[in-house]
Design a protein around this motif. Structure first.
Motif, PDB file in Angstrom:
ATOM      1  N   SER A 135     -12.965 158.134  98.102  1.00 14.10           N
ATOM      2  CA  SER A 135     -13.265 159.414  98.431  1.00 14.10           C
ATOM      3  C   SER A 135     -11.932 160.203  98.807  1.00 14.10           C
ATOM      4  O   SER A 135     -10.900 159.268  99.344  1.00 14.10           O
ATOM      5  CB  SER A 135     -14.072 159.902  99.337  1.00 14.10           C
ATOM      6  N   THR A 136     -11.627 161.513  98.744  1.00 15.79           N
ATOM      7  CA  THR A 136     -10.317 162.240  98.989  1.00 15.79           C
ATOM      8  C   THR A 136     -10.117 162.025 100.452  1.00 15.79           C
ATOM      9  O   THR A 136      -9.024 161.745 100.956  1.00 15.79           O
ATOM     10  CB  THR A 136     -10.672 163.748  98.613  1.00 15.79           C
ATOM     11  N   GLY A 137     -11.124 162.076 101.470  1.00 19.16           N
ATOM     12  CA  GLY A 137     -10.901 161.774 102.872  1.00 19.16           C
ATOM     13  C   GLY A 137     -10.432 160.696 103.064  1.00 19.16           C
ATOM     14  O   GLY A 137      -9.524 160.333 104.171  1.00 19.16           O
ATOM     15  N   VAL A 138     -11.055 159.560 102.596  1.00 19.31           N
ATOM     16  CA  VAL A 138     -10.589 158.255 102.693  1.00 19.31           C
ATOM     17  C   VAL A 138      -9.143 157.994 102.313  1.00 19.31           C
ATOM     18  O   VAL A 138      -8.258 157.443 103.001  1.00 19.31           O
ATOM     19  CB  VAL A 138     -11.373 156.976 102.335  1.00 19.31           C
ATOM     20  N   ARG A 139      -8.835 158.445 101.288  1.00 14.57           N
ATOM     21  CA  ARG A 139      -7.381 158.191 100.739  1.00 14.57           C
ATOM     22  C   ARG A 139      -6.535 158.934 101.422  1.00 14.57           C
ATOM     23  O   ARG A 139      -5.338 158.610 101.722  1.00 14.57           O
ATOM     24  CB  ARG A 139      -7.363 158.824  99.230  1.00 14.57           C
ATOM     25  N   ALA A 140      -6.753 160.068 102.008  1.00 18.29           N
ATOM     26  CA  ALA A 140      -6.110 160.958 102.850  1.00 18.29           C
ATOM     27  C   ALA A 140      -5.821 160.160 104.370  1.00 18.29           C
ATOM     28  O   ALA A 140      -4.416 160.108 104.701  1.00 18.29           O
ATOM     29  CB  ALA A 140      -6.590 162.420 103.323  1.00 18.29           C
ATOM     30  N   ALA A 141      -6.928 159.522 104.757  1.00 18.39           N
ATOM     31  CA  ALA A 141      -6.675 158.889 106.089  1.00 18.39           C
ATOM     32  C   ALA A 141      -5.829 157.531 105.651  1.00 18.39           C
ATOM     33  O   ALA A 141      -4.868 157.149 106.652  1.00 18.39           O
ATOM     34  CB  ALA A 141      -7.958 158.217 106.503  1.00 18.39           C
ATOM     35  N   MET A 142      -5.933 156.931 104.543  1.00 15.32           N
ATOM     36  CA  MET A 142      -5.157 155.812 104.268  1.00 15.32           C
ATOM     37  C   MET A 142      -3.548 156.131 104.016  1.00 15.32           C
ATOM     38  O   MET A 142      -2.631 155.308 104.484  1.00 15.32           O
ATOM     39  CB  MET A 142      -5.717 155.057 103.017  1.00 15.32           C
ATOM     40  N   ALA A 143      -3.492 157.218 103.448  1.00 10.82           N
ATOM     41  CA  ALA A 143      -1.985 157.789 103.361  1.00 10.82           C
ATOM     42  C   ALA A 143      -1.400 158.102 104.638  1.00 10.82           C
ATOM     43  O   ALA A 143      -0.209 157.888 104.881  1.00 10.82           O
ATOM     44  CB  ALA A 143      -2.084 159.235 102.727  1.00 10.82           C
ATOM     45  N   VAL A 144      -1.984 158.481 105.742  1.00  9.37           N
ATOM     46  CA  VAL A 144      -1.584 158.576 106.967  1.00  9.37           C
ATOM     47  C   VAL A 144      -1.247 157.317 107.548  1.00  9.37           C
ATOM     48  O   VAL A 144      -0.190 157.229 108.322  1.00  9.37           O
ATOM     49  CB  VAL A 144      -2.742 159.277 108.090  1.00  9.37           C
ATOM     50  N   VAL A 145      -2.135 156.259 107.258  1.00  6.06           N
ATOM     51  CA  VAL A 145      -1.682 154.689 108.008  1.00  6.06           C
ATOM     52  C   VAL A 145      -0.349 154.264 107.197  1.00  6.06           C
ATOM     53  O   VAL A 145       0.210 153.677 107.949  1.00  6.06           O
ATOM     54  CB  VAL A 145      -2.870 154.033 107.704  1.00  6.06           C
ATOM     55  N   ALA A 146      -0.325 154.524 105.994  1.00  5.85           N
ATOM     56  CA  ALA A 146       0.804 154.406 105.212  1.00  5.85           C
ATOM     57  C   ALA A 146       2.119 154.988 105.536  1.00  5.85           C
ATOM     58  O   ALA A 146       3.248 154.121 105.838  1.00  5.85           O
ATOM     59  CB  ALA A 146       0.618 154.380 103.508  1.00  5.85           C
ATOM     60  N   VAL A 147       2.090 156.244 105.936  1.00  2.00           N
ATOM     61  CA  VAL A 147       3.209 157.059 106.446  1.00  2.00           C
ATOM     62  C   VAL A 147       3.590 156.361 107.811  1.00  2.00           C
ATOM     63  O   VAL A 147       4.927 155.962 108.262  1.00  2.00           O
ATOM     64  CB  VAL A 147       3.184 158.474 106.439  1.00  2.00           C
ATOM     65  N   ALA A 148       2.665 156.204 108.708  1.00  2.00           N
ATOM     66  CA  ALA A 148       2.862 155.464 110.108  1.00  2.00           C
ATOM     67  C   ALA A 148       3.587 154.070 109.958  1.00  2.00           C
ATOM     68  O   ALA A 148       4.543 153.801 110.392  1.00  2.00           O
ATOM     69  CB  ALA A 148       1.744 155.445 110.728  1.00  2.00           C
ATOM     70  N   GLY A 149       3.055 153.151 108.802  1.00  2.00           N
ATOM     71  CA  GLY A 149       3.549 151.891 108.598  1.00  2.00           C
ATOM     72  C   GLY A 149       5.396 152.187 108.061  1.00  2.00           C
ATOM     73  O   GLY A 149       6.293 151.512 108.712  1.00  2.00           O
ATOM     74  N   PHE A 150       5.454 153.149 107.229  1.00  2.00           N
ATOM     75  CA  PHE A 150       6.745 153.351 107.032  1.00  2.00           C
ATOM     76  C   PHE A 150       7.871 153.724 108.129  1.00  2.00           C
ATOM     77  O   PHE A 150       8.840 153.269 108.272  1.00  2.00           O
ATOM     78  CB  PHE A 150       6.986 154.323 105.658  1.00  2.00           C
ATOM     79  N   GLY A 151       7.266 154.672 108.777  1.00  2.00           N
ATOM     80  CA  GLY A 151       7.930 155.130 110.125  1.00  2.00           C
ATOM     81  C   GLY A 151       8.292 153.693 110.847  1.00  2.00           C
ATOM     82  O   GLY A 151       9.301 153.699 111.532  1.00  2.00           O
ATOM     83  N   ALA A 152       7.216 152.836 111.181  1.00  2.00           N
ATOM     84  CA  ALA A 152       7.443 151.662 112.164  1.00  2.00           C
ATOM     85  C   ALA A 152       8.403 150.769 111.196  1.00  2.00           C
ATOM     86  O   ALA A 152       9.512 150.208 112.101  1.00  2.00           O
ATOM     87  CB  ALA A 152       6.164 150.894 112.061  1.00  2.00           C
ATOM     88  N   ALA A 153       8.677 150.743 110.082  1.00  2.00           N
ATOM     89  CA  ALA A 153       9.406 149.781 109.455  1.00  2.00           C
ATOM     90  C   ALA A 153      10.961 150.368 109.590  1.00  2.00           C
ATOM     91  O   ALA A 153      11.936 149.515 109.696  1.00  2.00           O
ATOM     92  CB  ALA A 153       9.307 149.818 107.769  1.00  2.00           C
ATOM     93  N   VAL A 154      11.096 151.760 109.560  1.00  2.00           N
ATOM     94  CA  VAL A 154      12.406 152.204 109.700  1.00  2.00           C
ATOM     95  C   VAL A 154      13.063 152.010 111.206  1.00  2.00           C
ATOM     96  O   VAL A 154      14.036 151.618 111.539  1.00  2.00           O
ATOM     97  CB  VAL A 154      12.221 153.711 109.726  1.00  2.00           C
ATOM     98  N   VAL A 155      12.015 152.141 112.207  1.00  2.00           N
ATOM     99  CA  VAL A 155      12.330 151.599 113.635  1.00  2.00           C
ATOM    100  C   VAL A 155      12.717 150.357 113.744  1.00  2.00           C
ATOM    101  O   VAL A 155      13.746 150.105 114.224  1.00  2.00           O
ATOM    102  CB  VAL A 155      11.229 151.951 114.625  1.00  2.00           C
ATOM    103  N   ILE A 156      12.263 149.392 113.057  1.00  2.00           N
ATOM    104  CA  ILE A 156      12.483 147.862 113.073  1.00  2.00           C
ATOM    105  C   ILE A 156      13.806 147.623 112.599  1.00  2.00           C
ATOM    106  O   ILE A 156      14.728 147.085 113.113  1.00  2.00           O
ATOM    107  CB  ILE A 156      11.362 146.939 112.214  1.00  2.00           C
ATOM    108  N   ALA A 157      13.976 148.473 111.454  1.00  2.00           N
ATOM    109  CA  ALA A 157      15.261 148.202 110.842  1.00  2.00           C
ATOM    110  C   ALA A 157      16.506 148.824 111.619  1.00  2.00           C
ATOM    111  O   ALA A 157      17.576 148.113 111.721  1.00  2.00           O
ATOM    112  CB  ALA A 157      15.456 149.093 109.640  1.00  2.00           C
ATOM    113  N   VAL A 158      16.100 149.887 112.379  1.00  2.00           N
ATOM    114  CA  VAL A 158      17.390 150.938 112.949  1.00  2.00           C
ATOM    115  C   VAL A 158      17.473 150.217 114.436  1.00  2.00           C
ATOM    116  O   VAL A 158      18.690 150.277 115.031  1.00  2.00           O
ATOM    117  CB  VAL A 158      16.966 152.113 113.177  1.00  2.00           C
ATOM    118  N   LEU A 159      16.426 149.718 114.916  1.00  2.00           N
ATOM    119  CA  LEU A 159      16.660 149.279 116.341  1.00  2.00           C
ATOM    120  C   LEU A 159      17.920 148.245 116.727  1.00  2.00           C
ATOM    121  O   LEU A 159      18.333 148.496 117.736  1.00  2.00           O
ATOM    122  CB  LEU A 159      15.299 148.698 116.838  1.00  2.00           C
ATOM    123  N   PRO A 160      17.829 147.377 116.013  1.00  2.00           N
ATOM    124  CA  PRO A 160      18.986 146.313 116.281  1.00  2.00           C
ATOM    125  C   PRO A 160      20.241 146.918 116.343  1.00  2.00           C
ATOM    126  O   PRO A 160      21.194 146.823 117.263  1.00  2.00           O
ATOM    127  CB  PRO A 160      19.051 145.336 115.020  1.00  2.00           C
TER     128      PRO A 160
END
Length: 300
Positions: A135-160
């Motif tokens: 459903s649209t609501g579930v897809r929107a929630a999953m998109a939020v999780v995916a964006v958060a995952g991308f942000g975490a990946a950026v932090v992991i790459a930049v932190l060192p």
């Protein structure tokens, strides 16, 4: 010996809890439930090996200690508020791994593990967000999780690079973080292992959906997994297991599953995960106790 007693005590409390509340898998396909439970155990192993890569080689606990910490945290999450599971993890690792893993080291590894967890959910959440069956609501929630995952990946790459920069290296905190920050190669290995853990859990949930005759949808299993895992980012919550089950049930209901069936599945999934965690903890305690007994006999 003390670890074994602790493990048995926690397992007893978990069994008593389900005896009082009623076993949610009573009418399920037991073969599929057993297969799902075995996959949950394998997921603990993948997670432990991934967590191990986030320690410096000289401070690295064994994967068995880390698996035991994960199992103990899951079992204790049935009663303790959210985020207290990290306290349990630190206590178990410190108890089993010895003095080479200080509290600060374990806490920082958990911080990195949280980032790795979130980043590893990104491809799963992205696939669920792009799925036409949601459903649209579930897809929107999953998109939020995916964006958060991308942000975490950026932090992991930049932190060192950030902690090693010339402007920050003169600060004591930056130097200490630099000593403990995971190198990109180990972070990549940890990400792959944690991703394997999440995929294994998703497959276990898919089998459990079939065992309880809810639906046959791997995408829905992934959405349930992502929703439950996302609650781990909450700083304060009711009992961790209850929060995860509630989030997963909400996703199922938003996907068209009946309320009663969604809640039953969420409780069953959390119960099976806790039982798998207790099994991992008991095995680790028995193995550790047996090794110490052999050493004591050899030295005597």
């Amino acid at each position: 010996m003390g670890s074994a007693v602790l493990a048995v005590g926690i397992a007893f409390l978990a069994a008593r809890h389900f005896a009082d509340a009623g076993w949610p898998l009573a009418n399920a396909n037991l073969k599929l439930v057993a297969a799902a439970g075995a996959l949950f155990v394998v997921a603990y192993a993948f997670k432990a090996f991934g967590w191990e890569r986030l320690f410096a080689p000289a401070e690295r606990p064994g994967p068995l200690a880390l698996a035991a910490a994960g199992g103990a945290a899951c079992v204790s999450g049935a009663a303790l508020p959210g985020r207290f599971d990290d306290v349990v993890r630190v206590a178990v690792v410190r108890r089993w791994a010895g003095p080479q893993s200080g509290v600060g080291t374990v806490c920082f590894s958990l911080f990195m593990l949280g980032l790795i967890d979130t980043a590893a959910l990104m491809p799963l959440a992205s696939s669920a967000a792009a799925s036409g069956e949601m459903s649209t609501g579930v897809r929107a929630a999953m998109a939020v999780v995916a964006v958060a995952g991308f942000g975490a990946a950026v932090v992991i790459a930049v932190l060192p690079r950030l902690v090693a920069s010339g402007r920050l290296i003169r600060f004591r905190l930056a130097r200490r973080l630099g000593e403990r920050t995971t190198c990109p190669r180990d972070a990549w290995k940890a990400w792959l292992l944690v991703l394997a853990s999440w995929l294994t859990r998703a497959l276990a949930l898919f089998l459990l959906l079939a065992a309880l005759d809810v639906t046959l949808s791997f995408g829905l299993a992934v959405a349930f997994l992502c929703a439950a895992a996302a609650t781990g980012a909450l700083p304060v919550a009711p009992a961790g297991a209850a929060t995860q089950a509630g989030a997963g049930a909400a996703i199922l209901m938003a996907s068209g599953i009946g309320t009663s069936q969604a809640i039953s599945f969420a409780v069953a999934a959390q119960a099976l995960l806790i039982v798998a965690g207790a099994a991992v903890l008991l095995f680790a305690a028995a193995f550790q106790g047996g090794r110490r007994l052999r050493i004591a006999r050899a030295s005597g």
